[in-house]
Scaffold this motif. Sequence first.
Motif, PDB file in Angstrom:
ATOM      1  N   ARG A 101       0.821  -1.205   0.000  1.00  0.00           N
ATOM      2  CA  ARG A 101       0.000   0.000   0.000  1.00  0.00           C
ATOM      3  C   ARG A 101       0.854   1.254   0.000  1.00  0.00           C
ATOM      4  O   ARG A 101       0.341   2.362  -0.118  1.00  0.00           O
ATOM      5  CB  ARG A 101      -0.950  -0.001   1.206  1.00  0.00           C
ATOM      6  CG  ARG A 101      -1.945  -1.154   1.212  1.00  0.00           C
ATOM      7  CD  ARG A 101      -2.839  -1.106   2.435  1.00  0.00           C
ATOM      8  NE  ARG A 101      -3.738   0.041   2.385  1.00  0.00           N
ATOM      9  CZ  ARG A 101      -4.922   0.047   1.771  1.00  0.00           C
ATOM     10  NH1 ARG A 101      -5.341  -1.036   1.118  1.00  0.00           N
ATOM     11  NH2 ARG A 101      -5.682   1.126   1.796  1.00  0.00           N
ATOM     12  N   ASP A 102       2.174   1.055   0.129  1.00  0.00           N
ATOM     13  CA  ASP A 102       3.107   2.179   0.172  1.00  0.00           C
ATOM     14  C   ASP A 102       4.289   1.880  -0.746  1.00  0.00           C
ATOM     15  O   ASP A 102       5.201   1.138  -0.373  1.00  0.00           O
ATOM     16  CB  ASP A 102       3.591   2.410   1.597  1.00  0.00           C
ATOM     17  CG  ASP A 102       4.562   3.588   1.702  1.00  0.00           C
ATOM     18  OD1 ASP A 102       4.741   4.298   0.692  1.00  0.00           O
ATOM     19  OD2 ASP A 102       5.131   3.776   2.788  1.00  0.00           O
ATOM     20  N   PRO A 103       4.318   2.441  -1.966  1.00  0.00           N
ATOM     21  CA  PRO A 103       5.421   2.162  -2.899  1.00  0.00           C
ATOM     22  C   PRO A 103       6.795   2.488  -2.337  1.00  0.00           C
ATOM     23  O   PRO A 103       7.804   1.926  -2.793  1.00  0.00           O
ATOM     24  CB  PRO A 103       5.085   3.050  -4.096  1.00  0.00           C
ATOM     25  CG  PRO A 103       3.600   3.212  -4.042  1.00  0.00           C
ATOM     26  CD  PRO A 103       3.275   3.270  -2.580  1.00  0.00           C
ATOM     27  N   ALA A 104       6.881   3.378  -1.341  1.00  0.00           N
ATOM     28  CA  ALA A 104       8.184   3.700  -0.748  1.00  0.00           C
ATOM     29  C   ALA A 104       8.821   2.478  -0.094  1.00  0.00           C
ATOM     30  O   ALA A 104      10.034   2.467   0.144  1.00  0.00           O
ATOM     31  CB  ALA A 104       8.029   4.830   0.266  1.00  0.00           C
ATOM     32  N   GLU A 105       8.033   1.453   0.212  1.00  0.00           N
ATOM     33  CA  GLU A 105       8.599   0.228   0.785  1.00  0.00           C
ATOM     34  C   GLU A 105       9.625  -0.405  -0.148  1.00  0.00           C
ATOM     35  O   GLU A 105      10.554  -1.082   0.310  1.00  0.00           O
ATOM     36  CB  GLU A 105       7.484  -0.779   1.085  1.00  0.00           C
ATOM     37  CG  GLU A 105       6.604  -0.408   2.258  1.00  0.00           C
ATOM     38  CD  GLU A 105       5.602  -1.501   2.584  1.00  0.00           C
ATOM     39  OE1 GLU A 105       5.328  -1.696   3.783  1.00  0.00           O
ATOM     40  OE2 GLU A 105       5.115  -2.176   1.648  1.00  0.00           O
ATOM     41  N   LEU A 106       9.485  -0.189  -1.456  1.00  0.00           N
ATOM     42  CA  LEU A 106      10.411  -0.789  -2.405  1.00  0.00           C
ATOM     43  C   LEU A 106      11.829  -0.240  -2.246  1.00  0.00           C
ATOM     44  O   LEU A 106      12.798  -0.884  -2.654  1.00  0.00           O
ATOM     45  CB  LEU A 106       9.937  -0.563  -3.842  1.00  0.00           C
ATOM     46  CG  LEU A 106       8.914  -1.561  -4.402  1.00  0.00           C
ATOM     47  CD1 LEU A 106       7.609  -1.523  -3.637  1.00  0.00           C
ATOM     48  CD2 LEU A 106       8.676  -1.329  -5.883  1.00  0.00           C
ATOM     49  N   LEU A 107      11.955   0.939  -1.625  1.00  0.00           N
ATOM     50  CA  LEU A 107      13.275   1.535  -1.449  1.00  0.00           C
ATOM     51  C   LEU A 107      14.113   0.791  -0.421  1.00  0.00           C
ATOM     52  O   LEU A 107      15.322   0.996  -0.337  1.00  0.00           O
ATOM     53  CB  LEU A 107      13.133   3.008  -1.049  1.00  0.00           C
ATOM     54  CG  LEU A 107      12.461   3.902  -2.107  1.00  0.00           C
ATOM     55  CD1 LEU A 107      12.224   5.293  -1.552  1.00  0.00           C
ATOM     56  CD2 LEU A 107      13.315   3.947  -3.365  1.00  0.00           C
ATOM     57  N   ALA A 108      13.476  -0.074   0.353  1.00  0.00           N
ATOM     58  CA  ALA A 108      14.218  -0.877   1.331  1.00  0.00           C
ATOM     59  C   ALA A 108      14.844  -2.124   0.706  1.00  0.00           C
ATOM     60  O   ALA A 108      15.582  -2.850   1.383  1.00  0.00           O
ATOM     61  CB  ALA A 108      13.290  -1.284   2.478  1.00  0.00           C
TER      62      ALA A 108
END
Length: 327
Positions: A101-108
């Motif tokens: 639900r949060d594309p920023a998770e892919l940055l991890a």
Amino acid sequence: MSTCATVSRALDEPLSGTAATASTWLLLEQPGPWGARALTSSRLDPEVGRALEAAAEGTGVRVALIRRPGRHADPGGPSERRVYAAHTVPGRAWLHTASTRDPAELLALDFRALGAGDHHGFDAVLGGRPHPGDPLALVCTNGKRDRCCALLGRPLAAELAASGVEGAWEVTHLGGHRFSPTLLVLPHGYAYGRAEAHSVKEILHSLQEGRIVTEGCRGRSAWERPGQAAELAVRTSLREEAPDALSVVRTEGGAPRWDVTVAHADGRHWRVVVAQGASLPPREESCGTSVLGAPARMDVVSVRELVPAGATAGGSRAAVGGSRAAA
């Protein structure tokens, strides 16, 4: 109406050796409209898009946005999005899926590990698991990048979805607008050009049976373009259909000429000479530019099977036969 795709088709420009290069594809579902540079010009937070581009740089990972065929409504606000990661190297190909639900998770994610074919970080960070369904059929439809992708790609994607192809998605960019409609099939990473619905269904059906269709194939994204052309030349000459039978194990030289070594899983090897040429006459390579150019092409000069020293007096067998490919 003349487009870059109609001109390329009229010139019978070869397809081999023109696929986008990526050892691993990372795909994020993003509803709504896409701009020319979709990661930073769509409803995706542009800061996240820029960070994803930076994280993928030099890792072998290519990031793209996907959406289901049809109307491109964006409900706005947080919503569950499908994420895929696919590694395309022969013998180690895999396709995993997750949701966020949060594309920023892919940055991890560890992008270097992902590019090297390690899916454990993807699974740990996003709760990923092996994709249980059919292969993915990704059709480029980003008309803001080139109108051919919209005019030709969107109807193809819609037809595939309407006919029950569950793995059909629209994707932002596969390169080679002039070959529209363009298609990428995952997990193996073979790209196709000038695709039609009946041929896509044959490609997917064959893949489910463990066979690769070479007609209309642009190459496997795991390899650089000389390697794509070389692998396809050997595959075609052998009539080899197994997806993981052939690998590019060495590429020597540089533009405009390479010596590429292609290995078979059974131990055989071939030396393929690939030369870079130009697809003439000069024309607009994309509907998005007015600059005239002559697209680079990969010409396969010769294909020669190598045998162990001492097996024959010359150490190699006669050439299978020269063939032409393009980039």
